[in-house]
Design a protein around this motif. Structure first.
Motif, PDB file in Angstrom:
ATOM      1  N   GLU A  49       0.856  -1.192   0.000  1.00 25.41           N
ATOM      2  CA  GLU A  49       0.000   0.000   0.000  1.00 25.41           C
ATOM      3  C   GLU A  49       0.892   1.242   0.000  1.00 25.41           C
ATOM      4  OE1 GLU A  49      -2.377  -0.520   3.490  1.00 25.41           O
ATOM      5  OE2 GLU A  49      -3.473  -2.229   2.646  1.00 25.41           O
ATOM      6  N   THR A  50       0.362   2.331  -0.568  1.00 22.48           N
ATOM      7  CA  THR A  50       1.220   3.468  -0.896  1.00 22.48           C
ATOM      8  C   THR A  50       1.936   4.119   0.291  1.00 22.48           C
ATOM      9  OG1 THR A  50       0.086   3.953  -2.932  1.00 22.48           O
ATOM     10  CG2 THR A  50       1.219   5.794  -1.888  1.00 22.48           C
ATOM     11  N   ARG A  51       1.205   4.482   1.358  1.00 21.21           N
ATOM     12  CA  ARG A  51       1.894   5.263   2.389  1.00 21.21           C
ATOM     13  C   ARG A  51       2.921   4.433   3.164  1.00 21.21           C
ATOM     14  NH1 ARG A  51      -3.246   7.240   1.020  1.00 21.21           N
ATOM     15  NH2 ARG A  51      -4.076   6.629   3.031  1.00 21.21           N
ATOM     16  N   VAL A 205      -1.573   7.443 -12.326  1.00 16.92           N
ATOM     17  CA  VAL A 205      -1.671   6.071 -12.847  1.00 16.92           C
ATOM     18  C   VAL A 205      -2.398   5.175 -11.840  1.00 16.92           C
ATOM     19  CG1 VAL A 205      -0.239   4.013 -13.304  1.00 16.92           C
ATOM     20  CG2 VAL A 205       0.258   6.179 -14.472  1.00 16.92           C
ATOM     21  N   ASP A 206      -2.071   5.343 -10.569  1.00 21.42           N
ATOM     22  CA  ASP A 206      -2.734   4.556  -9.520  1.00 21.42           C
ATOM     23  C   ASP A 206      -4.233   4.856  -9.490  1.00 21.42           C
ATOM     24  OD1 ASP A 206      -2.488   2.819  -7.079  1.00 21.42           O
ATOM     25  OD2 ASP A 206      -3.331   4.606  -6.156  1.00 21.42           O
ATOM     26  N   SER A 207      -4.582   6.137  -9.542  1.00 22.56           N
ATOM     27  CA  SER A 207      -6.004   6.524  -9.441  1.00 22.56           C
ATOM     28  C   SER A 207      -6.842   5.920 -10.559  1.00 22.56           C
ATOM     29  CB  SER A 207      -6.152   8.050  -9.474  1.00 22.56           C
ATOM     30  OG  SER A 207      -5.368   8.629  -8.467  1.00 22.56           O
ATOM     31  N   SER A 209      -6.047   3.339 -12.426  1.00 24.25           N
ATOM     32  CA  SER A 209      -6.038   1.871 -12.327  1.00 24.25           C
ATOM     33  C   SER A 209      -7.139   1.410 -11.379  1.00 24.25           C
ATOM     34  CB  SER A 209      -4.689   1.365 -11.814  1.00 24.25           C
ATOM     35  OG  SER A 209      -3.657   1.690 -12.694  1.00 24.25           O
ATOM     36  N   HIS A 210      -7.252   2.081 -10.236  1.00 21.97           N
ATOM     37  CA  HIS A 210      -8.312   1.737  -9.279  1.00 21.97           C
ATOM     38  C   HIS A 210      -9.686   1.867  -9.922  1.00 21.97           C
ATOM     39  CE1 HIS A 210      -6.193   1.053  -5.553  1.00 21.97           C
ATOM     40  NE2 HIS A 210      -5.522   2.174  -5.663  1.00 21.97           N
ATOM     41  N   LEU A 211      -9.879   2.984 -10.582  1.00 22.53           N
ATOM     42  CA  LEU A 211     -11.207   3.365 -11.058  1.00 22.53           C
ATOM     43  C   LEU A 211     -11.617   2.611 -12.321  1.00 22.53           C
ATOM     44  CD1 LEU A 211     -13.006   5.466  -9.782  1.00 22.53           C
ATOM     45  CD2 LEU A 211     -12.166   7.145 -11.439  1.00 22.53           C
ATOM     46  N   ASP A 253       5.720   2.266  -6.479  1.00 27.54           N
ATOM     47  CA  ASP A 253       5.621   1.772  -5.103  1.00 27.54           C
ATOM     48  C   ASP A 253       4.903   0.438  -5.013  1.00 27.54           C
ATOM     49  OD1 ASP A 253       3.315   2.994  -5.985  1.00 27.54           O
ATOM     50  OD2 ASP A 253       2.722   3.696  -3.997  1.00 27.54           O
ATOM     51  N   HIS A 254       4.282  -0.003  -6.093  1.00 26.85           N
ATOM     52  CA  HIS A 254       3.572  -1.282  -6.159  1.00 26.85           C
ATOM     53  C   HIS A 254       2.947  -1.368  -7.544  1.00 26.85           C
ATOM     54  CE1 HIS A 254      -0.197   0.934  -5.817  1.00 26.85           C
ATOM     55  NE2 HIS A 254       0.294   1.562  -4.775  1.00 26.85           N
ATOM     56  N   GLY A 255       2.411  -2.552  -7.896  1.00 25.38           N
ATOM     57  CA  GLY A 255       1.644  -2.679  -9.128  1.00 25.38           C
ATOM     58  C   GLY A 255       0.163  -2.702  -8.810  1.00 25.38           C
ATOM     59  N   HIS A 256      -0.593  -3.420  -9.614  1.00 26.46           N
ATOM     60  CA  HIS A 256      -2.039  -3.540  -9.407  1.00 26.46           C
ATOM     61  C   HIS A 256      -2.496  -4.930  -9.826  1.00 26.46           C
ATOM     62  CE1 HIS A 256      -4.367   0.244  -8.518  1.00 26.46           C
ATOM     63  NE2 HIS A 256      -3.169   0.758  -8.641  1.00 26.46           N
ATOM     64  N   VAL A 257      -3.598  -5.374  -9.260  1.00 23.75           N
ATOM     65  CA  VAL A 257      -4.312  -6.554  -9.733  1.00 23.75           C
ATOM     66  C   VAL A 257      -5.775  -6.147  -9.877  1.00 23.75           C
ATOM     67  CG1 VAL A 257      -2.788  -8.379  -8.861  1.00 23.75           C
ATOM     68  CG2 VAL A 257      -4.418  -7.298  -7.307  1.00 23.75           C
ATOM     69  N   THR A 390      -6.643  -2.913  -7.764  1.00 20.06           N
ATOM     70  CA  THR A 390      -6.358  -2.768  -6.343  1.00 20.06           C
ATOM     71  C   THR A 390      -4.952  -3.301  -6.065  1.00 20.06           C
ATOM     72  OG1 THR A 390      -7.186  -3.159  -4.102  1.00 20.06           O
ATOM     73  CG2 THR A 390      -7.311  -5.010  -5.640  1.00 20.06           C
ATOM     74  N   HIS A 391      -4.531  -3.193  -4.820  1.00 24.17           N
ATOM     75  CA  HIS A 391      -3.203  -3.662  -4.421  1.00 24.17           C
ATOM     76  C   HIS A 391      -3.158  -3.728  -2.909  1.00 24.17           C
ATOM     77  CE1 HIS A 391      -2.225   0.534  -3.390  1.00 24.17           C
ATOM     78  NE2 HIS A 391      -2.966   0.832  -4.433  1.00 24.17           N
ATOM     79  N   GLY A 392      -2.068  -4.237  -2.378  1.00 28.14           N
ATOM     80  CA  GLY A 392      -1.935  -4.387  -0.923  1.00 28.14           C
ATOM     81  C   GLY A 392      -1.433  -5.770  -0.542  1.00 28.14           C
TER      82      GLY A 392
END
Ligand code: ZN
Length: 494
Positions: A49-51, A205-207, A209-211, A253-257, A390-392
């Motif tokens: 997760e980002t933070r 890019v993260d925003s 990807s989520h949406l 800081d991470h990718g996405h699934v 999402t990611h985490g």
């Protein structure tokens, strides 16, 4: 020896999944990596997760050392509520609650300050990214700015200048975040301060990807926007008289699934009679649940029988994708909870670790609707839906991250297969600057991309499997110089 002429600029693209980077999606990034360096086995921290990841980047340490275990977590004995990191206020409120001990390791901001060298962070992210990357930097006279939330910029003289010269509205800009962040650096930071290190962090890019998901045209558009900034950044570097002393890193800081199915773990526990909630504000609550791809569970009181009942329930669920708990004894790969692996294998142990982390699994085959890597997800209060990104967790798609480098002190045309981590970035930057890293920086200097280090070595893949039960938790990775580097995690089939 300190090299006062050296400068490092890091451009961070939040949530950029490395396998989506190609010559057609991000031509400038591919060209930069070809002329510079590319780490093919680069990963983030757990939870991804980002933070938490940005704190790991800035402190060169995992959550076990720096104390920031993801975007939200519970700290025993301080308050019935979780610690949140979404806003600047969240960070300061939590620090007050923890008597100044929220972040437990010094960050690159502090180390550079002690070395008498300027440090700057400019973001186009949510407000919580700036304290993650430049914690207490304002108090040290370092520079911080967020083009979408300009009121939290510092110092005031610089922030006022950036506001006016770049015509940033008082309420922040809504488009062109990455390029505006770069322009703030180029026009209002570099000519004045020439920071030893600057981090530009962009969330776009993260925003999307989520949406909109991993195969959306919106994602491609934002990737292209960031790629344009990479082109500008490289051209900027090559045009400076100091260019031979400037190093660039492009990171994520991470990718996405893809969210293939959602679950509310707290509700699921309540439905079978456990008393679960997001805080301990209700006296009846037995277990506090932190949502996400990896669901953290803190018991109000140590209660091994209750913990085992919860574990048995979790392991029977279709969304179960692995169990982790604090190590049974120091150095053990097994967690305290039977059938789980030690959180320390993921750098996620320590006093703030939950009793149990339940990793959510992949969607069963045949239920994939054409999505890229569909997984289960507990959205908590977030409005994230099936089909979005999402990611985490520990899926390869979310646990891997981008690391490319170019310029002073780095090799040319080197692709490295040696595993590297987001915690290695700060020690590597400090090494390039000739500044000693504090002992808390558990990451290593990435010698394999610096200078003339050997290009490759024999690497052995390895697996660690939990003991007992038919749903065994599995971590897969690389064993190198006695250390196990996790590349992904999940469960082994029955
Ligand atoms: Zn995200």
């Amino acid at each position: 020896m300190a090299n006062d002429a050296r400068h490092v600029v890091v451009l961070g693209i939040d949530g950029l999944r490395p396998d989506l980077v190609t010559e057609s999606t991000m031509p400038h990034l591919v060209a930069l990596a070809k002329d510079g360096t590319w780490n093919r086995r680069h990963s983030t921290v757990f939870p991804s997760e980002t933070r938490g990841a940005l704190t790991a980047l800035a402190t060169g340490a995992t959550a076990q050392v720096n104390g920031i275990a993801g975007n939200q977590f519970y700290v025993r004995g301080t308050s019935p509520d979780q610690v949140f990191t979404e806003t600047t206020h969240d960070w300061w409120a939590a620090d007050e609650r923890l008597a100044g001990d929220l972040v437990k390791a010094p960050s690159i901001s502090e180390v550079l300050h002690q070395a008498g060298r300027p440090f700057a962070v400019v973001t186009s992210s949510g407000p919580g990214a700036l304290p993650a990357l430049n914690w207490k930097g304002q108090q040290r006279g370092q520079t911080g700015f967020n083009v979408r939330h300009p009121q939290i910029g510092y110092p005031h003289s610089f922030a006022a200048r950036a506001h006016h010269s770049l015509k940033i509205p008082a309420g922040g800009i809504s488009a062109d975040g990455p390029m505006t962040a770069f322009r703030v650096f180029e026009r209002e930071i570099w000519p004045y301060d020439k920071p030893a290190t600057t981090i530009l962090w962009c969330t776009e890019v993260d925003s999307v990807s989520h949406l909109h998901g991993l195969q959306s045209s919106q994602l491609l558009e934002k990737m292209r926007g960031c790629d344009d900034v990479i082109g500008e950044l490289r051209a900027w570097r090559d045009a400076q008289p100091e260019r031979d002393n400037i190093t660039l890193f492009i990171v994520s800081d991470h990718g996405h699934v893809t969210i293939g199915g959602t679950v509310n773990v707290a509700d699921a526990l309540c439905q079978v009679g456990f008393k679960a909630a997001a805080s301990f504000n209700d006296d009846a609550t037995q277990v506090l649940v932190r949502p996400g791809r990896a669901v953290g569970l803190w018991l109000k009181q140590d209660d091994p029988a209750l913990l085992h009942d919860i574990r048995d329930f979790m392991m029977a669920q279709i969304w179960f994708g692995g169990a982790f708990s604090p190590a049974r004894e120091p150095g053990s790969t097994n967690g305290m909870v039977d059938g789980s692996l030690a959180l320390e294998l993921l750098g996620a142990g320590g006093e703030r670790a939950p009793h149990l982390f339940i990793h959510l699994g992949k969607m069963p085959a045949g239920d994939q609707a054409g999505y890229l890597d569909p997984v289960f997800y507990d959205p908590g209060d977030y409005d994230l839906r099936v089909g979005g990104g999402t990611h985490g967790g520990l899926h390869r798609g979310e646990f891997t991250a981008v690391l490319a480098g170019y310029g002073a002190g780095l090799a040319q045309g080197r692709v490295s297969d040696i595993p590297s981590s987001i915690t290695d970035i700060a020690p590597t930057i400090l090494s390039l600057l000739g500044i000693d890293a504090p002992k808390t920086m558990t990451g290593r200097v990435l010698a394999e991309v610096c200078g003339d280090a050997p290009e490759s070595e024999e690497l052995a893949s390895a697996e660690i499997l939990s003991a007992g039960g038919c749903k065994n938790t599995l971590l897969a990775g690389i064993k190198r110089q006695g250390h196990f580097h996790v590349s992904e995690g999940g469960i082994e089939g029955c």
